[in-house]
Scaffold this motif. Structure first.
Motif: not given
Length: 267
Positions: A63-91
């Motif tokens: 998963y990268n910018e082509k998948s909708g992610l922007r910025g450098s990846i800081i972390n990721s976490i699964k919560h209530q059937n969603k995958l959340y990814v924190g980057t240098t440009e947001g959540i």
């Protein structure tokens, strides 16, 4: 299945789409005219603009910018059937069980640098450069303003209390009752930053400051002051002073250093 506009679809034996491979995931064109499986079980796709080998047996997905992610990846976490990814440009988020072709979307009002993520009483918290955010499904609201967090730790004997390591140093104590939060105040006797924060089975709080080593701390019964503070450094068996961190793995504290992983043994 090769489609004319939507790339390649991979179905399970019930006809459910489990993977979607298109230009967002690396395919050179979304129009597929033919598919061929060679004797090595490699899948080849005949496209409008050439041929492409598709690695359908790999256990990895990218998963990268082509998948909708922007910025450098800081972390990721699964919560209530969603995958959340924190980057240098947001959540960013996506549904956990959706096909691979489903892109990430950004949660509104989370633009900017993102820090640590933590789940407390089934509530997802994220540190943000503007403060601490509560993430509810696809929305964000502010829990603590103008004070980012370096780490969080729950207290086993006091399940409604949450320790927050502040970016500028020291600890704050929060209390959660139902959906209501209360800022109980700062912990007296500690001003240094805590880059990692974990409670052991005896109620001691362990933290690192990335500079001088690892500390074991004891709070008073009101959880508003430090009773004792002990430093563990090279004299205690750590290979170096700086850039140490602590995590809890299988109910055991693990100390991560630049020279390897260590465990604490009582004498």
């Amino acid at each position: 299945l090769g489609t004319q506009q939507n790339g390649l679809l991979i179905l399970d034996n019930r006809g459910n789409v489990i993977h979607k491979i298109d230009q967002n995931s690396g395919l050179h064109h979304n129009s597929i005219n033919d598919l061929f499986l060679d004797k090595f079980n490699n899948l080849w796709a005949g496209l409008e603009n050439g041929i492409c080998q598709v690695e359908i047996r790999t256990p990895f997905l990218v998963y990268n910018e082509k998948s909708g992610l922007r910025g450098s990846i800081i972390n990721s976490i699964k919560h209530q059937n969603k995958l959340y990814v924190g980057t240098t440009e947001g959540i960013f988020y996506r549904e956990w069980d959706k096909p691979t072709g489903v892109n990430f979307k950004q949660i509104p009002n989370t633009e900017g640098y993102v820090g640590v993520a933590y789940i407390f009483q089934n509530t997802l918290l994220y540190s943000h450069h503007n403060g601490v955010l509560i993430i509810e499904d696809t929305t964000a609201k502010t829990l603590i303003g103008n004070e980012a967090a370096l780490a969080f730790s729950s207290l086993k004997r006091y399940p409604n209390l949450l320790l927050v390591a502040k970016l500028k140093g020291g600890l704050a104590l929060l209390e959660k009752s139902g959906n209501a939060w209360k800022y109980k105040g700062d912990i007296k006797g500690l001003t240094r930053p805590c880059n990692s924060l974990v409670e052991d089975d005896e109620g001691n709080i362990w933290f690192s400051d990335y500079v001088s080593g690892i500390y074991k701390m004891r709070l008073n019964t009101r959880h508003d002051s430090v009773l004792s503070l002990k430093l563990y450094d090279q004299k205690s068996g750590l290979p170096n002073y700086s850039r140490n961190s602590i995590v809890k793995f299988k109910n055991r504290l693990v100390y991560i250093t630049r020279m390897g992983v260590y465990a604490y043994h009582k004498k």
